[in-house]
Design an enzyme around this catalytic site. Structure first.
Site, PDB file in Angstrom:
ATOM      1  N   GLN A  45       1.355   0.072   0.760  1.00  0.00           N
ATOM      2  CA  GLN A  45       2.277   1.018   1.412  1.00  0.00           C
ATOM      3  C   GLN A  45       3.746   0.622   1.149  1.00  0.00           C
ATOM      4  OE1 GLN A  45      -0.508  -0.248   3.751  1.00  0.00           O
ATOM      5  NE2 GLN A  45      -1.571   1.259   2.538  1.00  0.00           N
ATOM      6  N   ARG A 100      -8.614  -6.692  20.530  1.00  0.00           N
ATOM      7  CA  ARG A 100      -9.483  -7.876  20.513  1.00  0.00           C
ATOM      8  C   ARG A 100     -10.958  -7.524  20.630  1.00  0.00           C
ATOM      9  NH1 ARG A 100      -5.782 -10.548  24.988  1.00  0.00           N
ATOM     10  NH2 ARG A 100      -5.959  -8.392  25.636  1.00  0.00           N
ATOM     11  N   ASP A 106      12.052   6.921 -16.404  1.00  0.00           N
ATOM     12  CA  ASP A 106      11.794   7.922 -17.454  1.00  0.00           C
ATOM     13  C   ASP A 106      11.629   9.323 -16.875  1.00  0.00           C
ATOM     14  OD1 ASP A 106       9.420   6.422 -16.466  1.00  0.00           O
ATOM     15  OD2 ASP A 106       8.295   7.980 -17.519  1.00  0.00           O
ATOM     16  N   ASP A 136       3.558   4.179  -2.921  1.00  0.00           N
ATOM     17  CA  ASP A 136       3.416   4.739  -4.270  1.00  0.00           C
ATOM     18  C   ASP A 136       4.641   4.524  -5.152  1.00  0.00           C
ATOM     19  OD1 ASP A 136       0.916   5.685  -3.459  1.00  0.00           O
ATOM     20  OD2 ASP A 136       1.791   7.541  -2.703  1.00  0.00           O
ATOM     21  N   THR A 168      -5.831  10.221  -2.116  1.00  0.00           N
ATOM     22  CA  THR A 168      -6.302  11.488  -1.532  1.00  0.00           C
ATOM     23  C   THR A 168      -6.098  12.698  -2.448  1.00  0.00           C
ATOM     24  OG1 THR A 168      -4.148  11.801  -0.507  1.00  0.00           O
ATOM     25  CG2 THR A 168      -5.828  10.716   0.832  1.00  0.00           C
ATOM     26  N   LYS A 225       3.847  -0.291  -7.201  1.00  0.00           N
ATOM     27  CA  LYS A 225       3.601  -1.717  -6.910  1.00  0.00           C
ATOM     28  C   LYS A 225       2.520  -2.293  -7.813  1.00  0.00           C
ATOM     29  CE  LYS A 225       2.675  -0.520  -2.689  1.00  0.00           C
ATOM     30  NZ  LYS A 225       3.124   0.868  -2.701  1.00  0.00           N
ATOM     31  N   ASN A 243      -6.517   2.562   2.166  1.00  0.00           N
ATOM     32  CA  ASN A 243      -5.537   3.662   2.178  1.00  0.00           C
ATOM     33  C   ASN A 243      -4.596   3.519   0.981  1.00  0.00           C
ATOM     34  OD1 ASN A 243      -4.506   1.298   3.371  1.00  0.00           O
ATOM     35  ND2 ASN A 243      -3.233   2.359   4.866  1.00  0.00           N
ATOM     36  N   ALA A 244      -4.481   2.292   0.448  1.00  0.00           N
ATOM     37  CA  ALA A 244      -3.643   2.044  -0.718  1.00  0.00           C
ATOM     38  C   ALA A 244      -4.321   2.583  -1.977  1.00  0.00           C
ATOM     39  CB  ALA A 244      -3.425   0.540  -0.877  1.00  0.00           C
ATOM     40  N   GLY A 245      -3.513   2.947  -2.945  1.00  0.00           N
ATOM     41  CA  GLY A 245      -4.011   3.342  -4.266  1.00  0.00           C
ATOM     42  C   GLY A 245      -3.024   2.811  -5.282  1.00  0.00           C
ATOM     43  N   HIS A 246      -3.404   1.748  -5.979  1.00  0.00           N
ATOM     44  CA  HIS A 246      -2.490   1.086  -6.914  1.00  0.00           C
ATOM     45  C   HIS A 246      -2.988   1.288  -8.340  1.00  0.00           C
ATOM     46  CE1 HIS A 246      -1.098  -1.851  -3.498  1.00  0.00           C
ATOM     47  NE2 HIS A 246      -0.876  -0.584  -3.229  1.00  0.00           N
TER      48      HIS A 246
HETATM   49  P1  GDP Z   1       1.596   2.053  -5.916  1.00  0.00           P
HETATM   50  O1  GDP Z   1       0.759   2.585  -4.811  1.00  0.00           O
HETATM   51  O2  GDP Z   1       2.941   1.596  -5.460  1.00  0.00           O
HETATM   52  O3  GDP Z   1       0.897   0.993  -6.727  1.00  0.00           O
HETATM   53  O4  GDP Z   1       1.867   3.289  -6.894  1.00  0.00           O
HETATM   54  P2  GDP Z   1       0.762   4.369  -7.410  1.00  0.00           P
HETATM   55  O5  GDP Z   1      -0.101   3.716  -8.401  1.00  0.00           O
HETATM   56  O6  GDP Z   1       0.132   5.059  -6.255  1.00  0.00           O
HETATM   57  O7  GDP Z   1       1.714   5.454  -8.061  1.00  0.00           O
HETATM   58  C1  GDP Z   1       2.550   5.151  -9.123  1.00  0.00           C
HETATM   59  C2  GDP Z   1       2.202   6.044 -10.314  1.00  0.00           C
HETATM   60  O8  GDP Z   1       3.258   5.985 -11.251  1.00  0.00           O
HETATM   61  C3  GDP Z   1       0.974   5.583 -11.090  1.00  0.00           C
HETATM   62  O9  GDP Z   1       0.353   6.707 -11.655  1.00  0.00           O
HETATM   63  C4  GDP Z   1       1.573   4.685 -12.176  1.00  0.00           C
HETATM   64  O10 GDP Z   1       0.749   4.598 -13.333  1.00  0.00           O
HETATM   65  C5  GDP Z   1       2.826   5.434 -12.485  1.00  0.00           C
HETATM   66  N1  GDP Z   1       3.963   4.627 -12.954  1.00  0.00           N
HETATM   67  C6  GDP Z   1       4.363   3.396 -12.538  1.00  0.00           C
HETATM   68  N2  GDP Z   1       5.523   3.061 -13.142  1.00  0.00           N
HETATM   69  C7  GDP Z   1       5.846   4.109 -13.945  1.00  0.00           C
HETATM   70  C8  GDP Z   1       6.966   4.386 -14.800  1.00  0.00           C
HETATM   71  O11 GDP Z   1       7.903   3.609 -14.932  1.00  0.00           O
HETATM   72  N3  GDP Z   1       6.974   5.595 -15.429  1.00  0.00           N
HETATM   73  C9  GDP Z   1       5.957   6.510 -15.290  1.00  0.00           C
HETATM   74  N4  GDP Z   1       6.050   7.667 -15.942  1.00  0.00           N
HETATM   75  N5  GDP Z   1       4.898   6.273 -14.484  1.00  0.00           N
HETATM   76  C10 GDP Z   1       4.872   5.099 -13.827  1.00  0.00           C
HETATM   77  P1  IMO Z   2       0.098   2.647  -1.453  1.00  0.00           P
HETATM   78  O1  IMO Z   2      -0.280   1.187  -1.253  1.00  0.00           O
HETATM   79  C1  IMO Z   2       1.517   6.374   0.259  1.00  0.00           C
HETATM   80  C2  IMO Z   2       0.492   7.139   4.453  1.00  0.00           C
HETATM   81  C3  IMO Z   2      -0.428   8.309   4.709  1.00  0.00           C
HETATM   82  C4  IMO Z   2       0.094   8.751   6.075  1.00  0.00           C
HETATM   83  C5  IMO Z   2       0.423   7.429   6.756  1.00  0.00           C
HETATM   84  C6  IMO Z   2      -0.663   6.907   7.699  1.00  0.00           C
HETATM   85  O2  IMO Z   2      -0.667   3.328  -2.519  1.00  0.00           O
HETATM   86  O3  IMO Z   2       1.581   2.757  -1.590  1.00  0.00           O
HETATM   87  P2  IMO Z   2      -3.018   5.761   7.239  1.00  0.00           P
HETATM   88  O4  IMO Z   2      -4.229   6.269   6.502  1.00  0.00           O
HETATM   89  O5  IMO Z   2      -2.454   4.514   6.663  1.00  0.00           O
HETATM   90  O6  IMO Z   2      -3.230   5.668   8.711  1.00  0.00           O
HETATM   91  O7  IMO Z   2      -1.919   6.937   7.039  1.00  0.00           O
HETATM   92  O8  IMO Z   2       0.629   6.487   5.706  1.00  0.00           O
HETATM   93  N1  IMO Z   2      -0.025   6.132   3.486  1.00  0.00           N
HETATM   94  C7  IMO Z   2       0.411   6.019   2.229  1.00  0.00           C
HETATM   95  N2  IMO Z   2       1.283   6.765   1.518  1.00  0.00           N
HETATM   96  N3  IMO Z   2       0.961   5.287  -0.311  1.00  0.00           N
HETATM   97  C8  IMO Z   2       0.107   4.514   0.387  1.00  0.00           C
HETATM   98  O9  IMO Z   2      -0.368   3.329  -0.083  1.00  0.00           O
HETATM   99  C9  IMO Z   2      -0.248   4.894   1.706  1.00  0.00           C
HETATM  100  N4  IMO Z   2      -1.060   4.377   2.652  1.00  0.00           N
HETATM  101  C10 IMO Z   2      -0.899   5.140   3.744  1.00  0.00           C
HETATM  102  O10 IMO Z   2      -0.281   9.298   3.732  1.00  0.00           O
HETATM  103  O11 IMO Z   2       1.295   9.471   5.923  1.00  0.00           O
HETATM  104 MG    MG Z   3      -0.313   4.307  -4.290  1.00  0.00          MG
END
Ligand code: GDP
Ligand code: IMO
Ligand code: MG
Length: 432
Positions: free
Chosen positions: A225, A144, A338, A13, A306, A16, A38-41
Site C-alpha cells: 500500500q 486479541r 514515460d 500502486d 481487483t 514498489k 490486498n497488495a498487488g506488486h
Molecule cells: P505496486 O503495487 O506499487 O508494486 O505497483 P503495481 O504493480 O500495482 O502497479 C504498477 C504498474 O506500473 C505495474 O503494472 C508495473 O509493471 C508498472 N510500472 C512500474 N514502473 C513503471 C514505469 O516506470 N513505466 C511504466 N510504463 N510502467 C511501470
Molecule cells: P499495493 O501494495 C492500492 C486500498 C483499497 C481500498 C483501501 C482499503 O498494490 O500498493 P483494504 O482491502 O486494504 O481494506 O482496502 O485500500 N488498497 C490499495 N490500493 N494498492 C494497494 O496495494 C492497496 N491495498 C489496499 O482499494 O481503497
Molecule cells: Mg499494486
C-alpha cells in the site's frame, strides 16, 4: 547493519514491486512487513510478468530469501497458490527460501465474508476495500482474538480453533448482517491440510533478520500500500487497516530502530487511487485517459488485485511533503515518468487553498483526513514529446523531464535516486 525500507508514498500502486526487484540485486533477504494479499506488486523481467500479492517481490531473484513478518496478515490459501504459481514459473519456494513469522495473523474465509458484509452495510459510505478480509483480520488481531501462524504448528488444535472462530463469525454474519453462514466443518478440514503444508515455513523471523544484519547482510523491507492509506496517517476512514509507513517496517519485522540505513519512497510521476476517499488533484476527461490508458498495456492504471480502473490525477506535492515527514525518506524512486510523455503542459500541485477561508496553505493543518476542504493550487511545467523508455542516464532525459524531477526534489527536499522509464527491470535511470 543495513536495512533498506521501500515504501509507497501515495495511495498504493506506485511501482514498489518494480523498485524492490531492482534493489534486490544486492539483497540477501527481502521481507514484507504489512498488509496482506490486498497488495498487488508487478515485476517485469524480459517478457515475463509476475504479479505478487503476498510473497516479497524480491523473491524473483534466485539468490534472495523471502520473509513474511509479524505485521502481515496471511491468507493461507492465497499463499499456497502463490508458491505454486512461482514454482510453475521455475522459481522454487521452499522452507529454506521462505520464512513466515510465527506471530503473523491468519486471514480466514470468515474475515473475507465479514469484509463483504461490512462493505455492503456501509452503503454510500463504503471504503471500496479489496474484499480480501484485511480489515476484519486486523480487527481480530487488535481485539486479541485472532489466529496466528504459530497455531498451525499443531494442525489438530489449529483446525479446532479455526472451527470455533468460524462459528463466532457465523453468528455475526447471520444476526448482525443478515448474510449467509459458512460451513465450519468443511473449512476446518481445509485448515488442517493447510497447516500441515505450511508448518515447516514458520519460525522466528525477527531472530533470522537480526543475525543477518549482524553479519552485515543487506536486507530490503518491502512495504505494501502507501502512506496515504496508513491507518493513522492516511485519509481516514478511507484507508487500509495496517501501517504502510517506514517505521512500521521495524514493528512488523521485529527489528530495533538502529538498523535502518535507507528509506526509499516510491513515487509515481502522477497520482492514482483505487477505492473511495478524497483525491484533490483527481482529473477526468482526455488528460485522465492519457494517464490511465485503455487497459491494453500491462501498466495501464487498472488494479493488479481487483482489476478496477484507478482514479488518476496530477502529482500532489503537498501530500508528498506530508508523507516525507511521517516516513523520513532518504531518497525517492520516481516511476512511470514515460507515461507523462506527450502531455504538455504538465501540472503539479504545490499548495492548497482552504475552500472556507480562501487562504493558501503550504502544509495541511490537520493531516490528510479532511482533504475535501482544500482545492489544489497548481504550477505548470513544460512537457516533452521524446520517447524516454530507452533512457538509462540522466543526460538521456529531455531537459523538460529533468526540470520536472528537479522541481520535485526542490519542493520535497529529498533527492530522487532512481527514475523508472518503463516496467522492465532494465528501464531505469540511476542518479549518482
Ligand atoms: P505496486 O503495487 O506499487 O508494486 O505497483 P503495481 O504493480 O500495482 O502497479 C504498477 C504498474 O506500473 C505495474 O503494472 C508495473 O509493471 C508498472 N510500472 C512500474 N514502473 C513503471 C514505469 O516506470 N513505466 C511504466 N510504463 N510502467 C511501470
Ligand atoms: P499495493 O501494495 C492500492 C486500498 C483499497 C481500498 C483501501 C482499503 O498494490 O500498493 P483494504 O482491502 O486494504 O481494506 O482496502 O485500500 N488498497 C490499495 N490500493 N494498492 C494497494 O496495494 C492497496 N491495498 C489496499 O482499494 O481503497
Ligand atoms: Mg499494486
Amino acid at each position: 547493519m543495513p536495512l533498506n525500507i521501500v515504501v509507497g508514498t501515495q495511495w498504493g500502486d506506485e511501482g514498489k514491486g518494480r523498485v524492490v526487484d531492482l534493489l534486490a540485486r544486492q539483497a540477501s533477504i527481502v521481507a514484507r512487513f504489512n498488509g496482506g494479499d490486498n497488495a498487488g506488486h508487478t515485476v517485469t523481467v524480459g517478457q515475463q510478468t509476475f504479479k505478487l500479492h503476498l510473497l516479497p517481490s524480491g523473491m524473483i531473484h534466485p539468490h534472495t530469501m523471502g520473509v513474511i513478518g509479524n505485521g502481515v496478515v496471511v491468507n493461507p490459501t492465497k499463499l499456497l497458490d502463490e508458491i505454486e504459481m512461482l514454482k510453475e514459473a521455475g522459481i522454487q519456494v521452499t522452507p529454506e527460501r521462505l520464512r513466515l513469522s510465527y506471530a503473523a495473523h491468519i486471514i480466514t474465509p470468515g474475515h473475507i465474508a465479514l469484509d463483504e458484509a461490512m462493505e455492503k452495510a456501509r452503503g454510500e459510505g463504503k471504503i471500496g476495500t479489496t474484499m480480501r478480509g484485511i480489515g476484519p483480520a486486523y480487527t481480530d488481531k487488535v481485539a486479541r482474538s485472532g489466529l496466528r501462524m504459530e497455531s498451525m504448528l499443531s494442525p489438530e488444535e489449529y483446525a479446532e480453533a479455526f472451527k470455533e472462530h468460524l462459528e463466532e463469525v457465523n453468528w455475526r454474519l447471520v444476526n448482525q448482517y443478515q448474510a449467509s453462514p459458512l460451513d465450519p466443518e468443511k473449512a476446518a478440514g481445509l485448515a488442517f491440510d493447510q497447516a500441515r503444508r505450511l508448518a515447516s515455513y514458520i519460525g522466528d523471523v525477527s531472530q533470522l533478520l537480526h543475525l543477518a544484519l549482524k553479519n552485515g547482510e543487506y536486507i530490503l523491507a518491502e512495504g505494501a500500500q502507501g502512506a496515504l492509506l496508513d491507518l493513522d496517517h492516511g485519509t481516514y476512514p478511507f484507508v487500509t487497516s495496517s501501517s504502510p509507513t517506514a517505521p512500521s517496517a521495524l514493528l512488523g519485522l521485529g527489528l530495533g530502530v538502529n538498523c535502518v540505513e535507507q528509506v526509499v519512497g516510491v513515487t509515481k510521476s502522477f497520482q492514482t487511487r483505487v477505492g473511495a476517499g478524497s483525491f484533490p488533484t483527481e482529473i477526468s476527461g482526455e488528460p485522465a485517459l492519457r494517464l490511465r490508458g485503455t487497459g491494453e498495456k500491462p501498466w495501464d492504471e487498472y488494479g493488479t488485485t481487483t482489476g478496477r480502473p484507478r482514479r488518476v490525477g496530477w502529482l500532489d506535492l503537498v501530500l508528498l511533503r506530508f508523507t516525507a515527514r511521517v516516513n523520513g525518506y532518504t531518497e525517492l524512486a520516481l516511476t512511470k515518468l514515460d507515461v507523462l510523455t506527450g502531455i504538455d503542459p504538465l501540472q503539479i500541485c504545490v499548495a492548497y487553498r482552504d475552500r472556507r477561508t480562501n487562504e493558501e496553505l503550504q502544509e495541511l493543518p490537520l493531516g490528510p483526513g479532511k482533504l475535501m476542504d482544500y482545492a489544489p493550487v497548481y504550477e505548470q511545467l513544460p512537457g516533452w514529446r521524446e520517447d524516454i523508455t530507452g533512457a538509462r542516464r540522466w543526460e538521456d532525459l529531455p531537459p523538460q523531464a529533468r526540470s520536472y524531477i528537479l522541481r520535485i526534489e526542490e519542493l520535497v527536499q529529498v533527492p530522487v535516486s532512481l527514475v523508472s522509464v518503463g516496467p522492465e527491470r532494465s528501464q531505469i535511470v540511476e542518479i549518482e
